[in-house]
Motif scaffolding. Structure first.
Motif: not given
Lengths: 229, 56
Positions: A204-212
């Motif tokens: 989830x942390x990785x996907x949020x970083x990607x979205x940012x």
């Protein structure tokens, strides 16, 4: 910054250790079940993923509610990432459950209340992800997603209560008397649960970083286009 | 014999779950790489990178 990076590296190492410990306990450190033999070892990964799915969709519902109350893009990003990883885990739950069912019941699928409500859950959140990719305007997408996540969440308690509300052949692991398994198996269940939760947090942390980053790229592109038109 | 078959199903279930998780992790990794490339391309295109001052 370096301190935070070190903290995440430690976290990843702990998660990897939990996976190894879980696998050891699942295949070596626990006894065979009396009637179904080694096939009941599937339950460790199945349960770990199923409980994490409940956390994922609960988190998404909470963040969606927060977004509707106070629209901030970060709530939407975390909710979407949570649903995405939750849907991957739901797929794992359905597949591992089906393989166990083939051995225990003689069929990969039966329209049992627990199985049916889980399949409905999977389709609801798959729909959420498909809907997100079809709306271009970020604010509109976030608002529709938040409402969708809240409505879809209604199925989560139904999935968990399906075995008590309707006649079901799905085994009940937690009864009113506690866990229906030996202590060593309970430990293995919780180790696997912790391992899957750890993986969930990292993904989830990785996907949020990607979205940012994606959002940053979109802003830069818009600025660049503005300068050159 | 039954125990052997049960073990086969157990390995199949774990393998299936690992394939699903690995496929997702791979997808996330590839997306990160793609985003980094896009970010680098944007930085290379920026006026600063090309030695121009965009201010009037």
């Amino acid at each position: 910054m370096a301190e935070r990076h070190g903290l995440w590296t430690t976290f990843r190492a702990v998660v990897a250790a939990l996976w190894l410990a879980g696998l050891y306990m699942a295949f070596i450190g626990t006894p065979d079940e009396r009637t179904l033999g080694p096939s009941d070892r599937i339950l460790f990964i199945h349960l770990g993923a199923a409980w994490t799915v409940a956390i994922a969709y609960s988190l998404a519902a909470l963040l969606s509610l927060l977004y509707l109350l106070r629209p901030q893009p970060r709530y939407d990003r975390w909710a979407a990432a949570s649903v995405e990883v939750g849907t991957v885990l739901t797929t794992a739950v359905l597949v591992s459950g089906s393989i166990w069912a083939k051995f225990a019941w003689g069929t990969y699928w039966t329209w049992d209340p627990r199985l049916t409500t889980t399949a409905v859950l999977w389709f609801l959140y798959l729909g959420y992800l498909m809907m997100r990719s079809s709306i271009d305007r970020p604010d509109q997408r976030a608002k529709v997603s938040a409402i969708w996540a809240l409505v879809a969440f209604l199925d989560v308690p139904i999935v968990f209560e399906a075995v008590t509300w309707w006649r079901s052949i799905h085994p009940e692991v937690i009864t009113t008397q506690g866990f229906a398994m030996p202590g060593s198996m309970v430990v293995a269940v919780f180790v696997f649960f912790a391992a899957v939760v750890g993986l969930f947090i990292e993904l989830v942390r990785l996907r949020v970083r990607q979205a940012e980053i994606e959002s940053g790229i979109a802003v830069r592109k818009a600025q660049w286009m503005g300068q050159h038109t | 014999m039954v125990e052997r078959v049960a073990l086969d199903y157990t390995f199949a279930a774990y393998a299936a779950v690992f394939v699903i998780l690995f496929a997702f992790v791979l997808r996330v990794h590839m997306k990160t790489r793609m985003l980094m490339q896009e970010l680098k391309a944007l930085e290379d295109q920026s006026p600063k990178a090309r030695g121009r001052d965009p201010s009037p």
